[in-house]
Motif scaffolding. Structure first.
Motif, PDB file in Angstrom:
ATOM      1  N   GLY A 112      -1.397   5.742   0.661  1.00 22.99           N
ATOM      2  CA  GLY A 112      -0.699   4.815   1.537  1.00 22.99           C
ATOM      3  C   GLY A 112       0.805   4.938   1.429  1.00 22.99           C
ATOM      4  N   ALA A 113       1.280   5.953   0.730  1.00 19.83           N
ATOM      5  CA  ALA A 113       2.714   6.143   0.549  1.00 19.83           C
ATOM      6  C   ALA A 113       3.254   7.145   1.562  1.00 19.83           C
ATOM      7  N   HIS A 114       4.529   7.042   1.806  1.00 17.90           N
ATOM      8  CA  HIS A 114       5.230   7.938   2.734  1.00 17.90           C
ATOM      9  C   HIS A 114       6.061   8.918   1.898  1.00 17.90           C
ATOM     10  N   PRO A 115       5.776  10.223   1.997  1.00 21.05           N
ATOM     11  CA  PRO A 115       6.546  11.189   1.199  1.00 21.05           C
ATOM     12  C   PRO A 115       7.986  11.297   1.702  1.00 21.05           C
ATOM     13  N   GLU A 131       7.814   9.292  -3.277  1.00 18.24           N
ATOM     14  CA  GLU A 131       7.059   8.678  -2.192  1.00 18.24           C
ATOM     15  C   GLU A 131       7.328   7.180  -2.184  1.00 18.24           C
ATOM     16  N   ALA A 132       7.447   6.599  -1.002  1.00 16.45           N
ATOM     17  CA  ALA A 132       7.651   5.158  -0.837  1.00 16.45           C
ATOM     18  C   ALA A 132       6.350   4.525  -0.375  1.00 16.45           C
ATOM     19  N   THR A 133       5.893   3.486  -1.071  1.00 15.45           N
ATOM     20  CA  THR A 133       4.669   2.813  -0.634  1.00 15.45           C
ATOM     21  C   THR A 133       4.904   2.188   0.739  1.00 15.45           C
ATOM     22  N   ASN A 134       3.855   2.254   1.576  1.00 16.31           N
ATOM     23  CA  ASN A 134       4.031   1.841   2.963  1.00 16.31           C
ATOM     24  C   ASN A 134       2.878   0.986   3.471  1.00 16.31           C
ATOM     25  N   LEU A 135       1.634   1.494   3.391  1.00 26.35           N
ATOM     26  CA  LEU A 135       0.487   0.789   3.946  1.00 26.35           C
ATOM     27  C   LEU A 135      -0.140  -0.131   2.913  1.00 26.35           C
ATOM     28  N   GLN A 136      -0.477  -1.348   3.319  1.00 25.60           N
ATOM     29  CA  GLN A 136      -1.220  -2.256   2.456  1.00 25.60           C
ATOM     30  C   GLN A 136      -2.716  -1.987   2.523  1.00 25.60           C
ATOM     31  N   VAL A 137      -3.200  -1.563   3.674  1.00 24.55           N
ATOM     32  CA  VAL A 137      -4.616  -1.264   3.882  1.00 24.55           C
ATOM     33  C   VAL A 137      -4.750   0.198   4.266  1.00 24.55           C
ATOM     34  N   LEU A 138      -5.621   0.936   3.568  1.00 24.07           N
ATOM     35  CA  LEU A 138      -5.828   2.350   3.869  1.00 24.07           C
ATOM     36  C   LEU A 138      -7.005   2.542   4.815  1.00 24.07           C
ATOM     37  N   ALA A 176      -1.214   2.092  -2.319  1.00 27.01           N
ATOM     38  CA  ALA A 176      -1.079   1.068  -1.282  1.00 27.01           C
ATOM     39  C   ALA A 176       0.078   0.141  -1.647  1.00 27.01           C
ATOM     40  N   ALA A 177       0.730  -0.408  -0.643  1.00 24.06           N
ATOM     41  CA  ALA A 177       1.918  -1.249  -0.859  1.00 24.06           C
ATOM     42  C   ALA A 177       1.534  -2.621  -1.394  1.00 24.06           C
ATOM     43  N   TYR A 178       2.497  -3.279  -2.029  1.00 22.29           N
ATOM     44  CA  TYR A 178       2.191  -4.586  -2.605  1.00 22.29           C
ATOM     45  C   TYR A 178       1.906  -5.608  -1.510  1.00 22.29           C
ATOM     46  N   THR A 179       1.097  -6.599  -1.890  1.00 24.99           N
ATOM     47  CA  THR A 179       0.715  -7.672  -0.964  1.00 24.99           C
ATOM     48  C   THR A 179       1.069  -9.042  -1.521  1.00 24.99           C
ATOM     49  N   VAL A 197     -21.194   1.523   1.377  1.00 27.89           N
ATOM     50  CA  VAL A 197     -21.132   2.036   0.008  1.00 27.89           C
ATOM     51  C   VAL A 197     -19.762   2.637  -0.268  1.00 27.89           C
ATOM     52  N   VAL A 198     -19.211   2.313  -1.435  1.00 31.47           N
ATOM     53  CA  VAL A 198     -18.079   3.053  -1.991  1.00 31.47           C
ATOM     54  C   VAL A 198     -18.552   3.579  -3.335  1.00 31.47           C
ATOM     55  N   ASN A 199     -18.653   4.879  -3.452  1.00 29.10           N
ATOM     56  CA  ASN A 199     -19.275   5.481  -4.623  1.00 29.10           C
ATOM     57  C   ASN A 199     -18.389   6.592  -5.194  1.00 29.10           C
ATOM     58  N   SER A 200     -18.321   6.634  -6.535  1.00 32.33           N
ATOM     59  CA  SER A 200     -17.658   7.735  -7.250  1.00 32.33           C
ATOM     60  C   SER A 200     -16.276   8.031  -6.688  1.00 32.33           C
ATOM     61  N   SER A 201     -15.548   6.982  -6.391  1.00 27.61           N
ATOM     62  CA  SER A 201     -14.196   7.129  -5.876  1.00 27.61           C
ATOM     63  C   SER A 201     -13.199   6.567  -6.887  1.00 27.61           C
ATOM     64  N   ILE A 202     -11.941   6.857  -6.660  1.00 26.00           N
ATOM     65  CA  ILE A 202     -10.878   6.415  -7.558  1.00 26.00           C
ATOM     66  C   ILE A 202      -9.882   5.587  -6.757  1.00 26.00           C
ATOM     67  N   LEU A 203      -9.550   4.419  -7.242  1.00 23.56           N
ATOM     68  CA  LEU A 203      -8.491   3.601  -6.655  1.00 23.56           C
ATOM     69  C   LEU A 203      -7.414   3.450  -7.711  1.00 23.56           C
ATOM     70  N   HIS A 204      -6.267   4.077  -7.457  1.00 28.28           N
ATOM     71  CA  HIS A 204      -5.265   4.300  -8.492  1.00 28.28           C
ATOM     72  C   HIS A 204      -3.896   3.842  -8.000  1.00 28.28           C
ATOM     73  N   ARG A 205      -3.261   3.039  -8.819  1.00 28.06           N
ATOM     74  CA  ARG A 205      -1.911   2.560  -8.535  1.00 28.06           C
ATOM     75  C   ARG A 205      -1.809   1.883  -7.170  1.00 28.06           C
ATOM     76  N   MET A 206      -2.788   1.025  -6.887  1.00 28.15           N
ATOM     77  CA  MET A 206      -2.658   0.128  -5.741  1.00 28.15           C
ATOM     78  C   MET A 206      -1.744  -1.014  -6.154  1.00 28.15           C
ATOM     79  N   ASP A 207      -0.797  -1.379  -5.304  1.00 30.53           N
ATOM     80  CA  ASP A 207       0.093  -2.486  -5.653  1.00 30.53           C
ATOM     81  C   ASP A 207      -0.472  -3.835  -5.247  1.00 30.53           C
TER      82      ASP A 207
END
Length: 817
Positions: free
Chosen positions: A191-194, A439-446, A470-473, A503-513
């Protein structure tokens, strides 16, 4: 898993061994305990061999649940530094497999629909996307193609990072869609903007400073609320200085003593109060459904809350308010004790004040409106809704102040000039390298998966994907889910509403704000399995149903019979760690207005607050089992690893299919629970109003044996093993109401090793035969490793267990050794 198995594994411990000393050359316990008024990884007075034994056992259990979790769990348990236990070569060789190969392999055999391959580096949206050699470039283009092809389609992402400029929106037209990585390839959706081609120029490279500035050409429309440098979260300019990923309270916070005055709350007028009932009579308390609408709750969305009543029932209850600012001791705040001295702030436009609520039940964020330097006063209007209880402030810090850009890794973005300032972590005069990834965080929802209860999104599966940044909320609108202590934003990096069998399976959610996954409103049979959550700004996973709290003067706020809520959610074998970077009232799993959730086989640790929060009783029927939970409440207090409330009775059809306010029994069993740091209220903290809980066969370290808040009833606590606990059962004799809902505690094994060694603590009312209704205790085994003799405390009365048995005829079969 049986608690007795864990007990047998710990029989090597001897209570007579020396206490681990702060003088030991391998481990300094004081360093950890001083982080929070004596909180630490273990209470004082616990022998070293016991500290190490339970940690080894926890690591063994983690190895059974998720072998790939062992290196991080080993580190979090301090097994190397405290117990000189190294990782085995076998543990080191377990490398997490990004996707589970068996799932994608089966999907690739499907011949219905189409398969769209997507390659961020080598693709082109003009390609067909139907073969790996002709991939599309963007996920949005692939989604348009699969939607046109119809059910049974797949989107397969090739190795690389996909930076989303807008969220991926899935509707009922996308039912049966599968989104996965290509087998064996590492895929990230960001969800970040490079920020490419930054040209760094020196800004301040004198006197230990190394601040550089770059023009950001494409900043317009980018949220720019967070920054990632080489994939890592870095710190927005703040005072006091702190790294949010490496430090936790009290580092980086002004002590509450620096706040000389909290300004009065803004005036919003009176709330319109709604009282329905009595609709439930079990414990003699929390019989009514009550809320306040508008008034002090005007900033909530919707503007309604249990805590906006004038006199909300509950421990320490009062009508919600938050301060409108703070006057602080400028000499202390701007002193060298908190870093370089800058003096009064010149510009606070865009600044955010982070404030602990008194007693550290939640943290608030406020958008600063103004600063009065002559009086050292900050003013604000928006914010303070991140916790539902309100009250006075406590410890605090301020961020996004350019003048405080004074520490390596800090940054500041000037929106007026579109310039990014960055303190590069190198010797003065050393510019950031050209290949620095920024990268600058931008989207709150991916990904937004939204249908309706009448027309839901069905059978969407997401597997093998990494999501990040994902950006902070925390300054987005928050609501009050129900009568618990929480305020929450109805947002998540992965957002589900109106779905079935997703289903959300075997995924990684990392550094969500913000939050990781949000299940909002109607969601049935959702499966969240084998995922990894790390460094999350708020809550990892949340479920929050919807009732009509506003229309018709709020008369339907407690009616959940329409089924617009998460039900039958499966939360299986996830790893959740480092949660609550920003919002401290957060957890691994949270639910409100939800029913019949199953949490099984999860590993949850290193949190600011509790690991699991059940905000209300709603329909009940939750099953929490076989989880490993430790290192909770590292920055807060007055909680246990698992926490519940039930202050508002809700009408559902969950129990028996007909409308009623009595929920199904919630079972919490066969878990490995450690009540260390501030989570001292025991493995299961059933707080105000919690009814119908069966807590059994758990293996629990430290804290209390069973805590029941006021107005609780029908708790069955049995077959649990509690080791080195400080207090046994703590409840209230005069709030049990109906006799059939009295608490039961039996076949428990309790070893007192710290604290008072009170076997039973009861509130006032022992002399009043009309209200005296103690818990039904029998056949418990009590061991005492303290200098205190286990006692029963009933108000001001204190007696030994044998005196209690003789006087009341209760507790038959209970023994003390």
């Amino acid at each position: 898993m049986r608690a007795v198995v864990f007990l047998a594994a710990l029989t090597v411990c001897a209570v007579s061994t020396p206490v681990y000393s702060t003088n030991d050359e391998n481990w300094t316990l004081k360093d950890e305990q001083d982080l929070r008024d004596g909180y630490g990884p273990d209470p004082d007075g616990v022998p070293l061999d016991f500290r190490c034994a339970w940690r080894k056992l926890a690591l063994d259990y983690a190895r059974q649940l998720r072998p790939d979790s062992v290196p991080n769990v080993h580190d979090a348990l301090l097994l190397g530094s405290m117990c000189n236990v190294s990782l085995s070569e076998a543990d080191k060789s377990v490398v997490p497999v990004f996707p589970p190969r068996e799932w994608p392999a089966k999907w690739f055999e499907r011949d219905d629909g189409v398969t769209q391959y997507v390659d961020a580096m080598n693709g082109d949206d003009s390609h067909s996307g139907t073969t790996p050699d002709s991939p599309k470039k963007t996920i949005h283009a692939a989604l348009a193609a699969t939607r046109q092809a119809g059910p049974g389609s797949k989107i397969v992402l090739r190795k690389g990072t996909f930076h989303l400029s807008t969220p991926l929106e899935l509707t009922p037209a996308d039912s049966t869609l599968i989104i996965s990585n290509y087998p064996g390839e590492e895929v990230w959706v960001s969800g970040a903007h490079p920020l490419n081609n930054l040209q760094w120029k020196s800004h301040d490279v004198t006197k230990g400073m190394n601040v550089y500035v770059a023009d950001v050409a494409d900043a317009e429309g980018i949220a720019f609320t967070g920054l990632r440098v080489n994939g890592r979260r870095v710190t927005r300019a703040r005072r006091p200085n702190s790294d949010p990923e490496r430090d936790f309270f009290p580092k980086g916070w002004f002590d509450t003593s620096t706040a000389t005055k909290w300004l009065p709350a803004h005036e919003y007028g009176p709330a319109r109060e709604v009282q329905l009932g009595p609709v439930r009579n079990i414990t003699g308390m929390f019989e009514m459904y009550g809320v306040g609408i508008g008034g002090p709750c005007s900033q909530f969305s919707p503007p309604v809350s249990y805590w906006c009543q004038k006199s909300p029932p509950g421990g320490g209850g009062f009508q919600y308010y938050v301060p409108s600012g703070v006057t602080f001791n400028g000499k202390e705040v701007f002193s060298e004790a908190y870093g370089p001295v800058h003096g009064a702030w010149k510009n606070v436009t865009g600044a955010v004040a982070h404030v602990w609520r008194k007693s550290h039940w939640s943290s608030w964020m406020f958008a600063v409106d103004a600063y009065s330097p002559l009086r050292d006063t900050l003013h604000w209007t928006w914010g303070g809704f991140q916790g539902s209880r309100g009250g006075p402030g406590s410890d605090w810090f301020i961020e996004n102040v350019f003048q405080e850009l004074d520490a390596p890794g800090e940054w500041f973005f000037n929106r007026d000039t579109s310039q990014l300032f960055y303190f590069h972590n190198a010797s003065s005069g050393t510019a950031p390298p050209a290949d620095l990834q920024v990268e600058a965080t931008n989207l709150q929802v991916l990904i937004n998966i939204t249908g309706t209860q009448a027309n839901p999104v069905k059978n969407v599966t997401i597997s093998g994907i990494g999501f990040r940044d994902a950006a902070y909320t925390y300054l987005s609108p928050h609501g009050v889910p129900s009568g618990g202590d929480w305020g929450l934003e109805r947002l998540g990096a992965l957002f589900f509403q109106g779905t079935e069998n997703c289903v959300v399976n075997s995924s990684i959610l990392h550094r969500m704000d913000g939050n990781g996954i949000m299940l909002s409103g109607y969601n049935q049979h959702t499966v969240l399995s084998n995922n990894n959550f790390s460094w999350t700004g708020s809550t990892a996973m949340a479920a929050w149903g919807i009732t009509d709290e506003i229309s018709d003067e709020g008369k339907h706020g407690n009616d959940g019979t329409d089924g617009n809520f998460p039900r039958y959610t499966m939360i299986l074998n996830n790893v959740v760690r480092e949660t609550g970077i920003w919002e401290k009232q957060s957890s691994g799993w949270f639910q409100a207005k939800s029913a019949q959730s199953v949490l099984r086989g999860n590993i949850i640790y290193n949190l600011a607050r509790a690991a699991v929060n059940i905000n209300d009783g709603f329909g009940g029927g939750n099953d929490i089992t076989e989880n490993l939970i430790f290192n909770t409440c590292r920055e807060s207090s007055d909680h246990g690893p698992i926490n519940s409330w039930d202050r508002q009775p809700f009408l559902t059809t969950v129990n028996g299919g007909t409308a009623g306010v009595i929920p199904l029994v919630n079972e919490i069993h066969n878990n490995f629970l450690v009540s260390n740091y501030g989570g001292t209220k025991g493995g299961v903290d059933n707080d105000d109003g919690s009814i119908l809980y069966a807590n059994h066969d758990n293996f629990e370290i430290y804290g209390w044996g069973q805590k029941n808040g006021i107005g609780c009833g029908d708790h069955r606590s049995y077959n649990n093993v509690h080791l080195y606990l400080s207090t046994g059962y703590r409840g209230h004799t005069n709030f049990f109401g109906h006799e059939k809902y009295a608490d039961q505690i039996y076949n428990e094994t309790w070893l007192f090793g710290t604290g008072t060694a009170d076997y039973i603590q009861l509130g006032s009312g022992c002399q009043d035969s009309a209200t005296f209704r103690p818990p039904d205790c029998h056949d418990n085994t009590i061991y005492d490793a303290t200098a205190n003799q286990p006692i029963v405390a009933c108000g001001k009365q204190k007696m030994t267990v044998s005196e209690w048995q003789d006087k009341t005829g209760l507790d038959k079969g209970t023994t003390v050794s």
